[in-house]
Design an enzyme around this catalytic site. Structure first.
Site, PDB file in Angstrom:
ATOM      1  N   ASP A 128       0.849  -1.186   0.000  1.00  0.00           N
ATOM      2  CA  ASP A 128       0.000   0.000   0.000  1.00  0.00           C
ATOM      3  C   ASP A 128       0.889   1.244   0.000  1.00  0.00           C
ATOM      4  O   ASP A 128       2.119   1.141  -0.126  1.00  0.00           O
ATOM      5  CB  ASP A 128      -0.970  -0.024   1.185  1.00  0.00           C
ATOM      6  CG  ASP A 128      -0.273   0.001   2.535  1.00  0.00           C
ATOM      7  OD1 ASP A 128       0.944   0.292   2.603  1.00  0.00           O
ATOM      8  OD2 ASP A 128      -0.947  -0.272   3.541  1.00  0.00           O
ATOM      9  N   ALA A 129       0.300   2.410   0.180  1.00  0.00           N
ATOM     10  CA  ALA A 129       1.052   3.665   0.145  1.00  0.00           C
ATOM     11  C   ALA A 129       2.097   3.750   1.255  1.00  0.00           C
ATOM     12  O   ALA A 129       3.086   4.476   1.124  1.00  0.00           O
ATOM     13  CB  ALA A 129       0.096   4.851   0.236  1.00  0.00           C
TER      14      ALA A 129
END
Length: 135
Positions: free
Chosen positions: A16-17
């Site tokens: 994810d980020a």
């Protein structure tokens, strides 16, 4: 029976980020583990069986323990937890070294490809896996 194990590297597409493995990707890693487990017994396309049968995920119980991160080398295990005429339950773990990242029990059902109704596993597959469970 010892658990089957296969390595999986974490790529940027798996994160994810924040750079940690996105939760659903552990299910993908486990899918690879089950696929390679069955491949080791000669099932080249384990989800598609002879006679118009498919192996499909029926249910998944997942416990997340620790986050895996970009570039980690993980080991995904697969071990038969329970075997029935119409399904296989796998106990699976995702590890980084000895550290448990995620674990789960995944039930794989055998179904008719057309009707999607439960069907018995092919006799040869059932016998082979049943014999393995006794080891």
């Amino acid at each position: 029976m010892n658990a089957f194990s296969t390595p999986v590297r974490v790529y940027i597409e798996d994160t994810d980020a924040g750079g940690i493995v996105y939760y659903v990707n552990y299910l993908k890693f486990m899918e690879r583990g089950r696929t390679e487990f069955l491949r080791s017994f000669g099932y080249d396309k384990p989800a598609i069986l002879d006679g118009g049968l498919l192996l499909v995920v029926h249910s998944a119980q997942i416990n997340y323990r620790r986050p895996a991160r970009l570039d980690d080398l993980l080991n995904v295990t697969a071990q038969i937890h329970k075997l029935a005429r119409t399904y296989i339950e796998f106990q699976q773990r995702v590890l980084r070294g000895e550290e448990l990242m995620c674990e789960g029990v995944i039930r794989i059902a055998c179904v008719d490809a057309e009707s999607m109704k439960p069907n018995a596993l092919p006799a040869s597959m059932y016998q082979q896996l049943n014999q393995l469970c006794r080891l």
